[in-house]
Design a protein around this motif. Structure first.
Motif, short mmCIF file in Angstrom:
data_model
loop_
_atom_site.label_atom_id
_atom_site.label_comp_id
_atom_site.label_asym_id
_atom_site.label_seq_id
_atom_site.Cartn_x
_atom_site.Cartn_y
_atom_site.Cartn_z
N HIS A 1 10.49 7.48 -12.05
CA HIS A 1 9.34 6.77 -11.48
C HIS A 1 8.00 7.40 -11.88
CE1 HIS A 1 12.07 4.29 -9.26
NE2 HIS A 1 12.68 5.37 -8.83
N HIS A 2 8.01 8.14 -12.96
CA HIS A 2 6.78 8.76 -13.45
C HIS A 2 6.25 7.99 -14.66
CE1 HIS A 2 7.92 12.04 -10.84
NE2 HIS A 2 6.75 12.61 -11.06
N ARG B 1 2.35 -1.12 -11.13
CA ARG B 1 2.25 -1.88 -12.38
C ARG B 1 3.48 -2.76 -12.52
NH1 ARG B 1 -0.21 2.52 -16.54
NH2 ARG B 1 -2.11 2.86 -15.37
N ASN B 2 3.23 -4.01 -12.84
CA ASN B 2 4.34 -4.97 -12.99
C ASN B 2 5.26 -4.96 -11.77
OD1 ASN B 2 3.42 -5.66 -15.62
ND2 ASN B 2 4.47 -3.87 -16.43
N GLY B 3 4.64 -4.82 -10.58
CA GLY B 3 5.39 -4.87 -9.33
C GLY B 3 6.13 -3.61 -8.95
N GLN B 4 5.98 -2.54 -9.75
CA GLN B 4 6.70 -1.29 -9.49
C GLN B 4 5.72 -0.13 -9.32
OE1 GLN B 4 10.18 -1.13 -9.26
NE2 GLN B 4 9.96 -3.35 -9.35
N TRP B 5 5.98 0.70 -8.32
CA TRP B 5 5.17 1.91 -8.12
C TRP B 5 5.61 2.97 -9.13
CZ3 TRP B 5 0.90 1.96 -5.40
CH2 TRP B 5 0.74 1.02 -4.39
N GLN B 6 4.63 3.71 -9.66
CA GLN B 6 4.96 4.84 -10.52
C GLN B 6 3.99 5.98 -10.23
OE1 GLN B 6 4.77 3.57 -14.58
NE2 GLN B 6 2.57 3.34 -14.60
N ILE B 7 4.47 7.18 -10.43
CA ILE B 7 3.67 8.37 -10.20
C ILE B 7 2.85 8.65 -11.45
CG2 ILE B 7 3.73 10.84 -9.69
CD1 ILE B 7 6.43 10.26 -8.20
N GLU B 8 1.54 8.66 -11.27
CA GLU B 8 0.60 8.90 -12.37
C GLU B 8 0.13 10.36 -12.38
OE1 GLU B 8 -0.45 6.80 -14.68
OE2 GLU B 8 0.31 4.92 -13.87
N HIS B 9 0.04 10.93 -11.17
CA HIS B 9 -0.47 12.29 -11.04
C HIS B 9 0.35 13.04 -10.01
CE1 HIS B 9 -3.22 15.66 -10.98
NE2 HIS B 9 -3.35 15.54 -9.69
N GLU B 10 0.68 14.27 -10.34
CA GLU B 10 1.45 15.13 -9.43
C GLU B 10 0.77 16.49 -9.40
OE1 GLU B 10 5.91 17.04 -9.47
OE2 GLU B 10 5.63 15.01 -10.25
N HIS B 11 0.56 16.99 -8.20
CA HIS B 11 -0.13 18.27 -8.05
C HIS B 11 0.63 19.13 -7.05
CE1 HIS B 11 -4.29 20.39 -7.47
NE2 HIS B 11 -3.30 21.24 -7.40
N HIS B 12 1.06 20.29 -7.51
CA HIS B 12 1.70 21.30 -6.65
C HIS B 12 0.71 22.45 -6.57
CE1 HIS B 12 5.99 19.93 -7.80
NE2 HIS B 12 5.13 19.08 -8.33
N MET C 1 10.11 -8.08 4.76
CA MET C 1 9.56 -7.52 3.54
C MET C 1 9.06 -6.09 3.82
SD MET C 1 6.57 -9.12 1.22
CE MET C 1 6.50 -8.68 -0.46
N LYS C 2 9.43 -5.16 2.93
CA LYS C 2 9.01 -3.78 3.13
C LYS C 2 7.53 -3.64 2.80
CE LYS C 2 11.60 -0.98 0.80
NZ LYS C 2 12.55 -0.05 0.20
N SER C 3 6.89 -2.71 3.49
CA SER C 3 5.48 -2.42 3.24
C SER C 3 5.35 -1.49 2.03
CB SER C 3 4.86 -1.74 4.47
OG SER C 3 5.35 -0.41 4.59
N HIS C 4 4.12 -1.39 1.53
CA HIS C 4 3.86 -0.47 0.42
C HIS C 4 4.27 0.95 0.80
CE1 HIS C 4 1.90 -3.58 -1.78
NE2 HIS C 4 0.85 -3.66 -0.99
N LYS C 5 3.94 1.36 2.02
CA LYS C 5 4.28 2.72 2.45
C LYS C 5 5.79 2.94 2.45
CE LYS C 5 0.25 3.89 5.25
NZ LYS C 5 -0.22 4.33 6.58
N GLU C 6 6.54 1.95 2.89
CA GLU C 6 8.00 2.07 2.90
C GLU C 6 8.55 2.15 1.48
OE1 GLU C 6 9.40 -0.24 6.92
OE2 GLU C 6 8.63 -1.45 5.26
N ASP C 7 8.01 1.34 0.58
CA ASP C 7 8.44 1.38 -0.82
C ASP C 7 8.16 2.75 -1.43
OD1 ASP C 7 9.27 -1.27 -0.79
OD2 ASP C 7 7.39 -2.02 -1.66
N ILE C 8 6.98 3.28 -1.17
CA ILE C 8 6.59 4.57 -1.73
C ILE C 8 7.42 5.69 -1.12
CG2 ILE C 8 4.69 6.23 -1.87
CD1 ILE C 8 2.86 3.65 -2.07
N GLN C 9 7.64 5.63 0.18
CA GLN C 9 8.47 6.65 0.81
C GLN C 9 9.88 6.64 0.21
OE1 GLN C 9 8.44 6.91 5.08
NE2 GLN C 9 10.23 8.21 5.11
N SER C 10 10.43 5.47 -0.02
CA SER C 10 11.74 5.37 -0.63
C SER C 10 11.75 5.98 -2.03
CB SER C 10 12.17 3.90 -0.67
OG SER C 10 13.41 3.77 -1.30
#
Length: 128
Positions: A30-31, A109-120, A1-10
């Protein structure tokens, strides 16, 4: 099973690839609908997926999609079960060294990662 970090990196690498390919649907995929972005060019903040899309339309007016248009280096991810953030340094428009900073805030949310905030951001040299 992939870790949270691996899912997010992907997810982040998929987003980076979509930017490099000029794939707008992939960029937005994914936003959150209510994404909040602080970007280098004006405006002060961008709220919502429709206005977020417009920032990428502006970005591509200044550079055609390519493998070097948006490259994330030094990607670091911190994650719990429902909240995460990631930071990195950006090479933009073919720059040989990073010129901007990136911070992403994510929620699961609902098992899926999503980007809520992005800062450049870009460093600004102060006059002595």
């Amino acid at each position: 099973m992939k870790s949270h970090k691996e899912d997010i990196q992907s997810l982040i690498r998929s987003w980076e690839c979509a930017i490099q390919n000029g794939d707008m649907e992939g960029i937005l995929a994914h936003h959150s609908e209510s994404v909040l972005m602080f970007d280098v060019p004006e405006s002060l903040q961008t709220v919502g997926i429709d206005d977020y899309r417009k920032t990428w339309e502006l970005f591509f007016r200044y550079g055609a999609p390519s493998q070097e248009v948006f490259v994330i280096e030094d990607l670091r991810i911190t994650a719990s079960d429902e909240v995460a953030f990631a930071t990195g340094l950006l090479r933009i428009g073919g720059s040989s060294e990073p010129v901007c900073r990136l911070t992403l805030g994510l929620t699961k949310r609902n098992g899926q990662w999503q980007i809520e905030h992005e800062h450049h951001s870009a460093p600004h040299q102060l006059n002595s």
